[in-house]
Design an enzyme around this catalytic site. Structure first.
Site, mmCIF file in Angstrom:
data_model
loop_
_atom_site.group_PDB
_atom_site.id
_atom_site.type_symbol
_atom_site.label_atom_id
_atom_site.label_comp_id
_atom_site.label_asym_id
_atom_site.label_seq_id
_atom_site.Cartn_x
_atom_site.Cartn_y
_atom_site.Cartn_z
ATOM 1 N N GLU A 39 46.752 -17.168 -24.617
ATOM 2 C CA GLU A 39 47.910 -17.900 -25.107
ATOM 3 C C GLU A 39 47.674 -19.386 -24.876
ATOM 4 O OE1 GLU A 39 51.790 -16.712 -23.772
ATOM 5 O OE2 GLU A 39 51.518 -14.641 -24.455
ATOM 6 N N HIS A 93 54.173 -22.099 -27.622
ATOM 7 C CA HIS A 93 53.083 -21.282 -27.091
ATOM 8 C C HIS A 93 52.729 -20.240 -28.144
ATOM 9 C CE1 HIS A 93 56.331 -18.492 -25.868
ATOM 10 N NE2 HIS A 93 55.392 -17.572 -25.759
ATOM 11 N N HIS A 95 51.348 -16.248 -29.247
ATOM 12 C CA HIS A 95 51.222 -14.828 -28.947
ATOM 13 C C HIS A 95 50.024 -14.349 -29.770
ATOM 14 C CE1 HIS A 95 55.707 -13.991 -27.698
ATOM 15 N NE2 HIS A 95 55.055 -14.738 -26.830
ATOM 16 N N ASP A 106 59.263 -14.900 -21.398
ATOM 17 C CA ASP A 106 59.542 -16.186 -22.039
ATOM 18 C C ASP A 106 60.995 -16.592 -21.788
ATOM 19 O OD1 ASP A 106 56.948 -16.253 -23.102
ATOM 20 O OD2 ASP A 106 57.581 -15.451 -25.043
#
Length: 148
Positions: A39, A93, A95, A106
């Site tokens: 990530e 971010h 995935h 998260d």
């Protein structure tokens, strides 16, 4: 007490679409692809809910399923934002193998409810971006636009 962005009420933050430039979009996608299979993560700064600057951050977990940022690096970036007359407007971010929706982690580790949370899914051939507002234990989809 939670504080919304200076001069903006919470209701206005929810109703106003988050916007980012094409250059910011491209940089987020590039960062996500470069860091795959892990990530990636970063901060977005700007004005009035509009992302103008990407701050790539180190994922100190170096994990394909989680991310964390170094608090010292965050403070350094906040200082640089202030020097530019910008403030935090978003956090992104990726995935690498999951959909672009916030995981329970998260949501649990959301420390900036005033910021938009952008998640890039790399699970499909083309990256997919999800934009959310996270408050408490709830995440809600938030509209966004990419402009030139």
């Amino acid at each position: 007490m939670e504080v919304a962005a200076a001069g903006v009420g919470r209701a206005n933050l929810i109703e106003t679409p988050f916007s980012l430039t094409r250059a910011v979009w491209d940089e987020i996608i590039r960062d996500s692809l470069e860091k795959k299979p892990n990530e990636t993560c970063g901060l977005l700064s700007g004005r009035n809910g509009s992302a103008q600057t990407v701050w790539r951050m180190e994922n100190i977990l170096k994990s394909p399923v989680a991310f964390a940022m170094d608090p010292k690096q965050i403070q350094q970036v906040f200082h640089k934002m202030a020097l530019r007359g910008e403030h935090l407007v978003g956090i992104y971010h990726s995935h690498p193998t999951a959909p672009p929706i916030p995981s329970p982690e998260d949501i649990a580790y959301c420390h900036y409810p005033e910021a938009a949370y952008l998640i890039v899914s790399l699970a499909a051939p083309q990256p997919v971006l999800g934009c959310f507002r996270i408050e408490g234990s709830f995440a809600r989809m938030h509209p966004y636009s990419v402009r030139n």
